[in-house]
Motif scaffolding. Structure first.
Motif, PDB file in Angstrom:
ATOM      1  N   ARG A  47       0.810  -1.220   0.000  1.00 43.95           N
ATOM      2  CA  ARG A  47       0.000   0.000   0.000  1.00 43.95           C
ATOM      3  C   ARG A  47       0.841   1.266   0.000  1.00 43.95           C
ATOM      4  NH1 ARG A  47      -4.073  -1.951   4.553  1.00 43.95           N
ATOM      5  NH2 ARG A  47      -5.153  -3.556   3.376  1.00 43.95           N
ATOM      6  N   VAL A  48       2.016   1.227   0.632  1.00 47.08           N
ATOM      7  CA  VAL A  48       2.745   2.490   0.801  1.00 47.08           C
ATOM      8  C   VAL A  48       3.954   2.639  -0.122  1.00 47.08           C
ATOM      9  CG1 VAL A  48       1.997   2.642   3.193  1.00 47.08           C
ATOM     10  CG2 VAL A  48       4.229   1.660   2.662  1.00 47.08           C
TER      11      VAL A  48
ATOM     12  N   VAL B 149       8.278   5.931  -1.017  1.00 48.45           N
ATOM     13  CA  VAL B 149       7.578   5.451   0.165  1.00 48.45           C
ATOM     14  C   VAL B 149       6.643   6.559   0.640  1.00 48.45           C
ATOM     15  CG1 VAL B 149       7.807   4.558   2.500  1.00 48.45           C
ATOM     16  CG2 VAL B 149       9.562   4.044   0.808  1.00 48.45           C
ATOM     17  N   ASP B 150       5.364   6.261   0.710  1.00 48.57           N
ATOM     18  CA  ASP B 150       4.379   7.234   1.166  1.00 48.57           C
ATOM     19  C   ASP B 150       4.386   7.239   2.700  1.00 48.57           C
ATOM     20  OD1 ASP B 150       2.199   8.710   1.855  1.00 48.57           O
ATOM     21  OD2 ASP B 150       0.914   7.904   0.257  1.00 48.57           O
ATOM     22  N   LYS B 152       3.179   9.366   4.942  1.00 50.39           N
ATOM     23  CA  LYS B 152       1.888   9.628   5.602  1.00 50.39           C
ATOM     24  C   LYS B 152       1.025   8.369   5.627  1.00 50.39           C
ATOM     25  CE  LYS B 152       1.909  13.563   7.388  1.00 50.39           C
ATOM     26  NZ  LYS B 152       3.030  12.978   8.155  1.00 50.39           N
ATOM     27  N   ALA B 153       0.988   7.662   4.471  1.00 51.26           N
ATOM     28  CA  ALA B 153       0.165   6.447   4.404  1.00 51.26           C
ATOM     29  C   ALA B 153       0.692   5.388   5.363  1.00 51.26           C
ATOM     30  CB  ALA B 153       0.151   5.903   2.974  1.00 51.26           C
ATOM     31  N   LEU B 154       2.023   5.285   5.466  1.00 50.82           N
ATOM     32  CA  LEU B 154       2.625   4.299   6.373  1.00 50.82           C
ATOM     33  C   LEU B 154       2.249   4.625   7.820  1.00 50.82           C
ATOM     34  CD1 LEU B 154       4.434   1.847   6.679  1.00 50.82           C
ATOM     35  CD2 LEU B 154       6.416   3.363   6.754  1.00 50.82           C
ATOM     36  N   GLN B 156      -0.400   6.049   8.806  1.00 51.34           N
ATOM     37  CA  GLN B 156      -1.796   5.649   8.993  1.00 51.34           C
ATOM     38  C   GLN B 156      -1.926   4.140   9.146  1.00 51.34           C
ATOM     39  OE1 GLN B 156      -4.774   7.721   6.626  1.00 51.34           O
ATOM     40  NE2 GLN B 156      -4.472   8.903   8.506  1.00 51.34           N
ATOM     41  N   GLU B 157      -1.203   3.419   8.300  1.00 52.78           N
ATOM     42  CA  GLU B 157      -1.289   1.961   8.345  1.00 52.78           C
ATOM     43  C   GLU B 157      -0.827   1.427   9.693  1.00 52.78           C
ATOM     44  OE1 GLU B 157      -2.301  -0.393   6.248  1.00 52.78           O
ATOM     45  OE2 GLU B 157      -2.892   0.943   4.609  1.00 52.78           O
TER      46      GLU B 157
END
Lengths: 467, 257
Positions: A47-48, B149-150, B152-154, B156-157
């Motif tokens: 996902r990331v 690598v995102d 912010k998304a990491l 959140q995850e």
């Protein structure tokens, strides 16, 4: 102590509950937990992380083949077989050359002794004993080592060995042992003493002991030239040409496989008796394949390994050669001490398919397995058959004159694969385990296995009237 | 802030050979081998570090200090491991310190170029303690390889603060210190997402939880204890029985052994 009783009781209660749940699930919960963690990590990473379009690297594609369920085992077997084939082919030529040169020089030496009118016994001890022992060790043992080691180092350098560990991991897990044990076995191919020391890479003390106790089931370089010599002598007598080398390579591969199978069996047995416990999981990193550096390989395999092992063999062979000659030429009544010992061992040796001289050679070979064949040849030759040995055909004749059949050859090879470790290995096992008990077991396990296997084979073959 | 409690101080020095100064925050530094963990360690502490061994273990132990906004931190470098399921002495040292040494913050360093493999360790640490900061290091190498690598998304995850760094060029270190400060001060409370296991594992955990809750009395994460017991980790059972008993005499005796 009183104050700790209550919580500890509760802890053991919880542990009992956990144990029963774990057993209900066939001990698979631990693996499941790890698998779930990895699956979550994979999902999150997907996902990331944005990666450039996945180009499967060459390494990954090679790994797909080398560690595949279908091709993994056949490739391992094929590589092993091919290496043995090259080793045997090359060793034949080299052995003949070395034997010619070294035994030619023996005649020169004898000439010198005659010139200076040296006493017969001195010539016997120094030339027929010490020098000939050395010559045998070098001409029989050196060529296979000098060819096998570079090949093996090449595999190591390429990064193939971790893939072997990967392929075999699940079998070790079934035996409740550690997958890294295969790496210690690979080291054992070189030298069992080094193999035993390399067991340090295994973290769990239980699994480390299993690896130490079973390392000797892999034939070290001191033993597999013996296997090659015996196999060559007997196969070469019945077949000719390329086909015979193929047969010998297949036989040696089969014997190595037998050793590996016995390793699994004994590991399983130990995990269910003396060393009970569950296999721990481990992370095995498959390093990138590297372009091998041929110079470094030659140096490492020839200087570090071959010469090192050869030096040890020579140091052991010279006194052993002299001792054997003395034993063969000192008489009590009209029987030499050597024959006296051999006769004493004969009934037992006969029962396990060997003869007294072979068993005696293995016993005298305790300091170093490299000297078993030279000792055997010398004890045969010193008992009256003084012929010049410069071809395998004549070697075969010597053996047959001493009553060898294909069963004797087979049992000798089996016993070579399965008998007590050399003193250096035992010493390493003692240092690594720190216990006399485990060292004794390191001695007994392969010895009992060897006597058992040889006995069953010999008796079965004789019962069926195949010899 | 447990580092002020006297018995905790004693425990840290007896079991882990660590003696933080009064009001000093303890930060544990965890990570896989070869992720630039030492680079992060060196970049944060500079020359204010010394190395030794973990008590009774032949595993290296490096400690160093740094100060951020007048607050002193003691950074403890744990052995580089792929997991903390305690299959080796290194993993055991790392696990025991995070679990029983109760550092104020555990900083997990990940390699941005192979996040998938590295995340396993972060997920395992998150099960033990909520006081965790994740540092995605080697961002410079990732950029070179065109890997994005995102962050912010990491975040959140995982439900925990994530900082991107390239420790070699000191990129992101300032932010890392700020986040460590906030988490140590409890101004920022990470809420790690709970890892959901297969139904059979979850059911087994549920079965064990009531008794475990009674036994450990909030000293450890009960779910995590249940998982380790289901894993059948004998070494963990031995360790937990030592550490759960808070009678100092008992600890002294065990530490002496």
């Amino acid at each position: 102590m009183k104050s700790v009783v209550r919580p500890l009781t509760t802890l053991s209660e919880v542990c009992l509950d956990a144990d029963s749940i774990r057993i209900q699930h066939d001990n698979a919960l631990g693996d499941k937990i790890v698998a779930d963690i990895y699956a979550s990590a994979e999902t999150i990473a997907k996902r990331v992380v944005t990666k450039p379009p996945a180009v499967k690297t060459l390494d990954a594609r090679i790994d797909d083949i080398l560690t595949s369920r279908i091709f993994g085992y056949p490739i391992m077997l094929a590589i092993l077989g091919v290496i043995f084939w090259f080793t045997i082919e090359g060793a034949n030529v080299l052995s003949a050359l070395l034997a010619d040169a070294l035994f030619g020089f023996q005649d020169v030496l004898t000439g010198w002794f005659t010139v200076v009118n040296a006493p017969e016994w001195l010539h016997g001890v120094l030339v027929l004993g010490l020098y000939r022992g050395l010559a045998w060790v070098i001409s029989v043992m050196l060529p296979p080592m000098a060819i096998f080691f570079p090949f093996f180092t090449l595999l190591e350098d390429l990064g193939y060995l971790p893939r072997v560990a990967f392929n075999l991991d699940h079998v070790f897990k079934k035996c409740k042992a550690c997958g890294k044990q295969i790496l210690t076995m690979c080291m054992g191919f070189g030298c069992n003493a080094a193999g035993v020391v390399s067991c340090r890479i295994i973290d769990s003390p239980r699994e480390r002991l299993i690896a130490i106790l079973t390392n000797n089931f892999v034939p070290c370089n001191g033993r597999f030239p013996t296997l090659i010599a015996v196999a060559t002598i007997f196969v070469a007598g019945t077949l000719t040409g390329e086909y015979s080398t193929f047969m010998i390579a297949a036989m040696i591969t089969g014997l190595v496989l037998l050793g590996v199978l016995i390793t699994f069996a004994v590991s399983w047995l130990l995990s269910h008796t003396l060393l009970k416990g569950e296999a721990s999981s481990m992370v095995l990193e498959l390093p990138p394949y590297r372009k091998p550096q041929f110079g470094a390989i030659l140096y490492r395999s020839l200087i570090d390994r071959t010469l090192f092992v050869l030096k040890r063999a020579v140091v052991m062979a010279a006194p052993a050669g002299a001792l054997t000659w003395i034993l063969a030429n000192l008489y009590i009544g009209d029987t030499s001490i050597l024959v006296y010992f051999a006769n004493f061992l004969q009934p037992f040796a006969q029962a396990i398919g060997l003869d007294g001289f072979i068993l005696l050679a293995f016993i005298l070979g305790l300091p170093a397995n490299e000297i078993v064949v030279p000792i055997l040849l010398m004890s045969y030759l010193s008992t009256g058959y003084m012929i010049e040995v410069d071809s395998l055909e004549e070697l075969r004749a010597i053996f047959i004159d001493h009553g060898w059949t294909w069963l004797t050859a087979l049992c000798t090879m089996l016993f070579c694969l399965l008998h007590w470790p050399c003193t250096t290995t035992l010493l390493s096992a003692y240092k690594e385990s720190g216990s006399t008990k485990w060292t004794l077991l390191t001695f007994l396990l392969p010895t009992v296995a060897g006597i058992g296997v040889c006995f069953v084979v010999a008796q079965t073959v004789r019962l069926l009237g195949l010899v | 802030m447990n580092s002020t409690s006297e018995s905790h101080q004693q425990m840290l020095s007896r079991h882990f050979g660590i003696t933080p100064a009064a009001n000093q925050f303890v930060v544990a530094l965890a990570g896989n081998p070869n992720v630039g963990k030492s680079t992060v360690f060196n970049a944060l502490t500079g020359l204010r570090q010394h190395t030794g061994n973990w008590p009774g273990k032949t595993v290296d132990n490096a400690q160093g200090t740094f100060t951020y906004q007048d607050q002193s931190f003691l950074l403890v470098d744990l052995p580089g491991t792929y997991s903390i399921l305690a299959h080796s002495v290194e993993e055991q040292v790392a696990r025991d310190f995070i679990c029983f040494g109760r550092p104020d913050v555990t900083l997990v360093v990940l390699d941005a170029t192979c996040l998938e493999r590295n995340l396993n360790l972060a997920l395992q640490v998150m099960e033990i303690t909520p006081n965790i900061v994740v540092c995605v290091n080697l961002m410079d190498e990732a950029r070179k390889k065109n890997i994005q690598v995102d962050i912010k998304a990491l975040e959140q995850e995982l439900g925990v603060p994530v900082v991107a760094t390239a420790a070699r060029s000191h990129e992101g270190l300032e932010e890392l210190q700020a986040v460590l400060y906030q988490v140590a001060k409890r101004n920022l409370q990470p809420r790690p997402k709970r890892l959901v296991y297969s139904p059979e594992v979850e059911a087994a955990v549920e079965q064990l939880l009531p008794k475990i809750n009674r036994l450990i009395d909030h000293k450890l994460d009960p779910r995590w204890v249940a998982l380790r017991l289901l894993d059948g980790d004998q070494n963990f059972i031995d360790t937990i029985s030592v550490h759960l008993e808070l009678n100092p005499l008992q600890i002294t005796k065990e530490a002496a052994v």
